[in-house]
Design a protein around this motif. Structure first.
Motif, short mmCIF file in Angstrom:
data_model
loop_
_atom_site.label_atom_id
_atom_site.label_comp_id
_atom_site.label_asym_id
_atom_site.label_seq_id
_atom_site.Cartn_x
_atom_site.Cartn_y
_atom_site.Cartn_z
N SER A 31 0.89 -1.11 -0.03
CA SER A 31 0.07 -0.05 0.14
C SER A 31 0.75 1.26 0.06
O SER A 31 0.63 2.24 -0.90
CB SER A 31 -0.96 0.03 1.15
OG SER A 31 -0.18 -0.21 2.39
N HIS A 32 1.87 1.31 1.07
CA HIS A 32 2.79 2.58 1.00
C HIS A 32 3.61 2.80 -0.24
O HIS A 32 3.70 3.72 -0.74
CB HIS A 32 3.56 2.52 2.32
CG HIS A 32 2.68 2.25 3.50
ND1 HIS A 32 1.54 3.11 3.79
CD2 HIS A 32 3.26 1.90 4.57
CE1 HIS A 32 1.17 2.78 4.97
NE2 HIS A 32 1.92 2.18 5.42
N ARG A 34 2.77 1.46 -3.30
CA ARG A 34 1.76 1.85 -4.30
C ARG A 34 1.30 3.26 -4.50
O ARG A 34 1.31 3.80 -5.44
CB ARG A 34 0.47 1.04 -4.41
CG ARG A 34 0.81 -0.53 -4.82
CD ARG A 34 -0.41 -1.26 -5.12
NE ARG A 34 -1.34 -1.18 -3.87
CZ ARG A 34 -1.30 -2.36 -2.94
NH1 ARG A 34 -0.54 -3.12 -3.03
NH2 ARG A 34 -2.22 -2.19 -1.92
N GLU A 35 1.30 4.06 -3.09
CA GLU A 35 1.14 5.30 -3.15
C GLU A 35 2.29 6.12 -3.47
O GLU A 35 1.90 7.41 -4.15
CB GLU A 35 0.72 5.80 -1.71
CG GLU A 35 0.27 7.19 -1.50
CD GLU A 35 -0.77 7.59 -2.22
OE1 GLU A 35 -0.98 9.11 -2.25
OE2 GLU A 35 -1.75 6.88 -2.81
N TYR A 36 3.30 5.74 -2.78
CA TYR A 36 4.76 6.17 -3.53
C TYR A 36 4.84 6.34 -5.10
O TYR A 36 5.09 7.46 -5.74
CB TYR A 36 5.86 5.86 -2.69
CG TYR A 36 7.36 6.35 -3.11
CD1 TYR A 36 7.56 7.95 -2.32
CD2 TYR A 36 7.98 5.99 -4.20
CE1 TYR A 36 8.70 8.36 -2.74
CE2 TYR A 36 9.26 6.79 -4.35
CZ TYR A 36 9.54 7.95 -3.63
OH TYR A 36 10.68 8.71 -3.98
N ARG A 38 2.21 6.14 -7.10
CA ARG A 38 1.25 7.06 -7.70
C ARG A 38 1.70 8.35 -7.78
O ARG A 38 1.85 9.43 -8.83
CB ARG A 38 0.12 6.88 -7.07
CG ARG A 38 -1.13 7.58 -7.62
CD ARG A 38 -2.27 7.42 -6.57
NE ARG A 38 -2.12 8.42 -5.43
CZ ARG A 38 -2.08 9.82 -5.28
NH1 ARG A 38 -2.61 10.64 -6.44
NH2 ARG A 38 -1.98 10.39 -4.19
N LEU A 39 2.61 8.91 -6.93
CA LEU A 39 2.80 10.35 -6.45
C LEU A 39 3.94 10.59 -7.43
O LEU A 39 4.16 11.40 -8.04
CB LEU A 39 3.34 10.43 -5.21
CG LEU A 39 1.97 10.62 -4.12
CD1 LEU A 39 2.58 10.70 -2.71
CD2 LEU A 39 1.20 11.83 -4.25
N PRO A 258 4.65 9.61 0.71
CA PRO A 258 3.14 9.32 0.67
C PRO A 258 2.31 10.13 1.90
O PRO A 258 1.08 10.27 1.84
CB PRO A 258 3.16 7.66 1.32
CG PRO A 258 4.43 7.15 0.71
CD PRO A 258 5.51 8.39 0.80
N TYR A 259 3.07 10.33 2.93
CA TYR A 259 2.23 11.14 4.20
C TYR A 259 3.22 12.07 4.30
O TYR A 259 4.49 12.07 4.60
CB TYR A 259 2.07 10.17 5.19
CG TYR A 259 1.30 8.90 4.91
CD1 TYR A 259 -0.08 8.90 4.58
CD2 TYR A 259 1.90 7.84 5.05
CE1 TYR A 259 -0.75 7.84 4.37
CE2 TYR A 259 1.50 6.50 4.56
CZ TYR A 259 0.16 6.60 4.25
OH TYR A 259 -0.57 5.19 4.02
N ARG A 293 -1.08 15.55 2.92
CA ARG A 293 -1.50 14.24 3.14
C ARG A 293 -1.13 13.75 4.47
O ARG A 293 -0.01 13.91 4.69
CB ARG A 293 -0.79 13.37 1.98
CG ARG A 293 -1.06 13.53 0.48
CD ARG A 293 -0.30 12.73 -0.30
NE ARG A 293 1.10 12.83 -0.46
CZ ARG A 293 1.74 13.56 -1.18
NH1 ARG A 293 1.04 14.62 -1.80
NH2 ARG A 293 2.83 13.85 -1.05
N GLN A 296 -2.16 7.64 7.88
CA GLN A 296 -3.28 6.78 7.65
C GLN A 296 -4.24 6.76 8.82
O GLN A 296 -3.69 7.06 9.84
CB GLN A 296 -3.02 5.32 7.26
CG GLN A 296 -2.24 4.71 8.05
CD GLN A 296 -0.80 4.76 8.26
OE1 GLN A 296 -0.40 5.91 7.82
NE2 GLN A 296 -0.13 3.67 8.82
#
Length: 365
Positions: A31-32, A34-36, A38-39, A258-259, A293, A296
């Motif tokens: 998850s983390h 994939r978010e990275y 995406r960014l 990511p965050y 962001r 979570q």
């Protein structure tokens, strides 16, 4: 355990990726991660913003072969993209111009000695159609721009270098050029994060554009950039973890983290816990509304003492969170809180009225 093995273990425990099987290191993004990714993809889309964006396609053959690296102008997909440029972006259908598209492929761009990637892969492809007489000038400029882009995303800019690629004997260097941009991890080896290839098109009436300055019809030379998103993501994550510091932390670029921010409150007085929770929820709403962001879950963490706070901050550091707002009972009285930096592990005092403008200025600059 080697330095990189410790990085793989830390990134896996933080939820960025996992080893898909026991044969070597074949990484699958979680998850983390994939978010990275995406960014990173979004950041790539913003690079060279004048490009015509042509959407996503699916490759039918492997882009990893040496032949495919130079024969792409003859592919059906390249010709379809060229016609799409003429139809959907007529104002940009001049030489020089830029095309961008995404492509999924079932095989990796290339192999590296450090890790493999679970297929399929997403390729970020940029085609730069340039005047033939200025092609080498554009090629060298694009090399420099691409390397600087990677260096800016890195915690260790000296890690990146440009490596010329050998050509087959039957390829004329005047018509073909190729380099890789590689990220080095010492004795463990290097990872190719971007491929740049120059191909001069000759005698193809279907692939001609007007010169932007003279209006004369020319046969463009193509400079193609290919980035395998998953490989680049894992390389940058390793870069952020392999920083040589004693402290455990993930030094991700704050634009791509990511965050971007966390909230932690220390509740030593149970009578004020509800008020502190309400204040945290208010800050969460303010930061979310500003587009920052947050971590979570609830967006904030509750700790009882300094020991729990230190443990929470360590976990935040391993997630690559650049900044954490730390509140306590005094915040309810005077509005002051601590803004703690992941990179320096130091905290500065700010007032609640400065949130989120203070943070937005940090990320903007």
């Amino acid at each position: 355990m080697s330095r990189l093995q410790r990085c793989f273990k830390s990134l896996a425990s933080a939820g960025f990726f996992r080893n898909q099987d026991g044969k070597g290191i074949t990484l699958e993004l979680l998850s983390h991660g994939r978010e990275y990714a995406r960014l990173l993809q979004h950041h790539w889309l913003r690079l060279r913003p004048l490009a015509a964006h042509l959407g996503e396609t699916s490759e039918t053959s492997s882009p990893a072969s040496h032949l495919q690296r130079f024969s792409f102008p003859q592919s059906q997909q390249f010709r379809a993209n060229f016609q799409k440029l003429l139809k959907d972006h007529p104002r940009k259908a001049k030489c020089p111009t830029l095309l961008k598209h995404l492509s999924t492929t079932s095989s990796s761009l290339n192999s590296n000695p450090i890790f493999g990637i679970k297929s399929p892969s997403l390729l970020l492809i940029t085609d730069f159609l340039v005047e033939p007489h200025r092609s080498l000038e554009h090629f060298y400029n694009m090399q420099r721009e691409s390397k600087i882009w990677w260096m800016r995303l890195s915690s260790n800019p000296s890690r990146y270098r440009i490596v010329p690629c050998d050509l087959w004997e039957d390829l004329n260097p005047k018509n073909y050029q190729a380099i890789d941009i590689r990220s080095s991890y010492g004795e463990a080896g290097e990872v190719t994060v971007e491929q740049l290839s120059l191909v001069r098109i000759e005698d193809d009436k279907d692939l001609r554009l007007p010169d932007a300055r003279t209006g004369e019809s020319v046969q463009p030379t193509v400079i193609r950039s290919v980035i395998e998103l998953e490989t680049a993501t894992c390389a940058l994550l390793l870069d952020g973890c392999d920083h040589g510091r004693n402290e455990q932390s993930l030094l991700l670029h704050r634009i791509l983290a990511p965050y971007q921010c966390g909230i932690a409150c220390v509740e030593s007085d149970s009578e004020l816990s509800e008020d502190l929770s309400d204040l945290c929820l208010h800050l969460k709403h303010v930061l979310n509304h500003a587009g920052l962001r947050l971590c979570q879950g609830d967006g904030f963490a509750t700790t009882k003492d300094a020991s729990q706070l230190a443990e929470h901050l360590l976990n935040s550091d391993m997630l690559g969170v650049p900044y954490t707002l730390v509140l306590n009972e005094k915040t309810l009285k005077n509005g002051l809180m601590q803004l703690r930096s992941r990179d320096t592990r130091l905290a500065e005092t700010i007032h609640i009225s400065d949130v989120p403008d203070y943070l937005l200025n940090i990320f903007k600059n």
